[in-house]
Design an enzyme around this catalytic site. Structure first.
Site, PDB file in Angstrom:
ATOM      1  N   ASP A 186       0.881  -1.162   0.000  1.00 26.44           N
ATOM      2  CA  ASP A 186       0.000   0.000   0.000  1.00 26.44           C
ATOM      3  C   ASP A 186       0.918   1.212   0.000  1.00 26.44           C
ATOM      4  OD1 ASP A 186      -1.682   2.090   0.591  1.00 26.44           O
ATOM      5  OD2 ASP A 186      -2.284   1.355   2.569  1.00 26.44           O
ATOM      6  N   LYS A 245       2.782  11.368  -3.619  1.00 27.26           N
ATOM      7  CA  LYS A 245       1.667  10.718  -4.310  1.00 27.26           C
ATOM      8  C   LYS A 245       0.646  11.746  -4.818  1.00 27.26           C
ATOM      9  CE  LYS A 245      -1.688   7.033  -3.359  1.00 27.26           C
ATOM     10  NZ  LYS A 245      -2.056   6.034  -2.352  1.00 27.26           N
ATOM     11  N   GLU A 301      -7.219   0.444  -4.101  1.00 26.26           N
ATOM     12  CA  GLU A 301      -7.107   0.301  -2.647  1.00 26.26           C
ATOM     13  C   GLU A 301      -8.382  -0.265  -2.012  1.00 26.26           C
ATOM     14  OE1 GLU A 301      -5.869   4.253  -1.599  1.00 26.26           O
ATOM     15  OE2 GLU A 301      -3.901   3.950  -2.512  1.00 26.26           O
ATOM     16  N   ASP A 351     -12.731   4.913   2.557  1.00 24.47           N
ATOM     17  CA  ASP A 351     -11.272   4.993   2.738  1.00 24.47           C
ATOM     18  C   ASP A 351     -10.827   6.450   2.832  1.00 24.47           C
ATOM     19  OD1 ASP A 351      -8.540   4.881   2.586  1.00 24.47           O
ATOM     20  OD2 ASP A 351      -8.448   3.708   0.751  1.00 24.47           O
TER      21      ASP A 351
END
Ligand code: AMP
Length: 543
Positions: free
Chosen positions: A9, A71, A172, A194
């Site tokens: 992850d 990211k 994810e 999430d």
């Protein structure tokens, strides 16, 4: 020694690496026992780098050399609204490269965001190698569900730069669903909510034994834990302004110190009703100390941050609408990501979905575990019954026809396209070839014609996004057909085929129907910089 596939992850704030060993998913710690590794790279003056927990503490000390949240930049054009919005908040320099992609500048070196991702991944790979005592070359890496083609491509590239063969990119939330349901023979609909450091995603899935079918997905790449931190930083700065008439907002060092502190206090507020902290800062450009006694109750935090959480719920509503579902039709709610530890987030999601979230799943580790479970299923070892291989009958459901079963009863992931994909045609609109939320893998063709007589060259600028207006979408690249035999416009037919594979990667084929002349572009070609390109609008096609 059997070959292992690790699950990673690669998060905005933190990363986690896991592996399935003898049927059990294990989170790999660093030497100090930390299972979560900040996605932070500190560039030392001597050119060496420090990654993970060791790098974290340099954020306040050497903000200009400590890169975090890469990211948020990966796979985006430099002039995108998102990067413009972020520019003021990074203490390190971000500048545009010639191809309009961002570069992080440390001394005289320019690092692409995927280079930072690669350093984080390389560090995780080495942790795994140390822990397992064997080489680790293969990985399943997770990405936010609404990452577009360019962001996925850049993430894959980061894996390759780190010396990893990226077996698959998994969304994810889908990975979280795998960790939750794989091997448990569940038949239900779940919402995976999430909320991480920099992104928010919600995915609605239907689980049927080991089939994980995504019904819809929606997200906001600019909503995350950082937004709560920023609210706290603003409160602290206001307090300095009120009490000392000093404006700290333009002071990078101050801002960075306060951000680190704000994140810490935010986490404290997740298990304390009130937090109190003496904060010492300096009048900018001097060594004069100024001090405040900062106090905040959870109730006030909730009031000040309620809109951030409500934005996430609007996205949930969007996902429900896309799937054509009512809230009551969801049987379970799984909370993923560090920000779901905030009591306000738990309370508001409980109210919204009208059910208790599933307990016993570590929100920080669940995505990586799901990726490892999927990775294991790609090897013979993973198909052993311990990880729940079921006697799954692919002929059970008609909707699976044409989809590839991965053999031996491993999980079957059916994901969807997060954005529509299309080409710009005359008139400045995006003609959609692949709709949003289409099940992967997917292939669609459309016919276009030349827009003027004797047009011998056509360009197809490829866009992803959910708007018809090209300027609101992202250009992924461009393909070009030349030497088209002249002919009257509208008689020249060009067939354009888009194919999206299970990783969400796009391949494009354009064929002149009269001559069979065609161009094939695989936008997933690693290292190939297919970015923003300008074109002559007279070379465009029309519908
Ligand atoms: P992730 O991207 O899932 O690693 O989530 C990271 C985000 O979760 C960061 O913004 C953290 O500050 C936040 N976070 C982690 N633990 C807590 C906590 N106990 N309370 C509030 N936020 C947290």
């Amino acid at each position: 020694m059997s070959e292992l596939v690790v699950g990673i992850d690669l998060g905005t704030s933190n990363s986690v690496i896991s592996v399935v060993l003898e049927g059990e998913a294990i989170v790999i710690p660093d030497e100090a026992g930390n299972r979560i590794h900040p996605s932070v790279v500190y560039f030392r003056e001597d050119g060496q780098t420090v990654v993970g927990n060791q790098a974290w503490r340099f954020r306040a000390e050497h903000p200009q050399r400590t890169v975090y949240s890469a990211k948020r930049l990966i796979g985006r054009p430099f002039d995108s609204p998102e990067i413009k919005m972020l520019m003021g908040s990074f203490p390190f320099a971000v500048i545009p490269a010639e191809d309009n992609t961002p570069r992080i500048q440390i001394d005289n070196q320019l690092h692409p965001p995927e280079g930072i991702g690669a350093r984080v991944l390389h560090y995780l790979k080495s942790l795994a190698e140390q822990y397992l005592g064997q080489a680790v070359d293969k990985a399943v890496i997770t990405v936010p569900a609404n990452f577009d083609e360019a962001q996925r491509r850049a993430t894959k590239r980061a894996g390759e730069l780190a010396g990893l063969e990226v077996m698959r990119l998994v969304n994810e939330p889908t990975a979280a669903a795998l960790a939750y349901g794989y091997g448990a023979r569940k038949r239900e609909r779940v919402a995976i909510y999430d909320f991480g450091g920099g992104t928010f995603d919600v995915t609605l899935l239907e689980l049927r034994d080991n089939v994980f079918e995504v019904l819809s997905t929606a997200g906001n790449t600019y909503l995350g834990g950082d937004d709560f931190d920023n609210r706290l930083v603003a409160l602290m700065m206001n307090a300095f302004e009120r009490q000392h008439q000093v404006d700290l907002s333009a002071d990078h060092y101050s801002r960075q110190r306060l951000r680190v502190l704000a994140e810490h206090l935010k986490c404290e507020l997740s298990h304390n009703e009130v937090i109190r902290q003496r904060i010492v800062e300096y009048v900018p450009g001097t060594m004069t100390e100024i001090e405040i006694d900062f106090q905040l109750s959870r109730q006030e935090f909730n009031e000040r941050c309620r809109d951030i959480v409500d934005q996430s719920l609007q996205t949930c509503q969007e996902a429900l609408q896309t799937a054509g579902l009512q809230r009551a039709e969801l049987e379970h709610l799984v909370l993923v990501g560090g920000s779901t530890r905030i009591p306000l987030v738990q309370q508001r999601t409980r109210e919204f979905f009208n059910r208790e979230p599933v307990l016993g799943i570590n929100p920080d580790e669940v995505v990586s575990i799901g990726a490892a479970v999927f990775g294991a299923s790609l090897t013979d070892q993973g198909r052993a019954p311990q990880v729940g291989a079921a006697n799954f009958d692919p002929n059970d459901d008609s909707w699976m026809e044409g989809l590839e079963e991965d053999g031996g009863g491993g999980p079957l992931l059916i994901d969807v396209t997060p954005h529509a994909l299309g080409v710009a045609t005359v008139g400045g609109v995006m003609d959609i070839i692949i709709e949003r939320n289409g099940q992967l893998p997917l292939e669609r063709s459309r016919y276009f014609s030349t827009s003027r007589d004797n047009q011998t060259r056509v360009v197809l600028p490829v866009y992803s996004g959910n708007s018809r207006r090209i300027e609101e979408n992202q250009q992924l690249g461009m393909i070009e057909l030349t030497d088209i035999p002249p002919g009257p416009r509208e008689e020249v037919q060009i067939e354009v085929t888009f194919e999206v594979d299970t990783n969400g990667m796009l391949s494009i084929r354009a064929t002149d129907m009269r001559t069979g002349l065609n161009q094939f572009v695989r936008l997933s070609i690693t290292g190939d910089s297919v970015g923003q390109e300008s074109y002559d609008t007279s070379d465009l096609l029309m519908t």
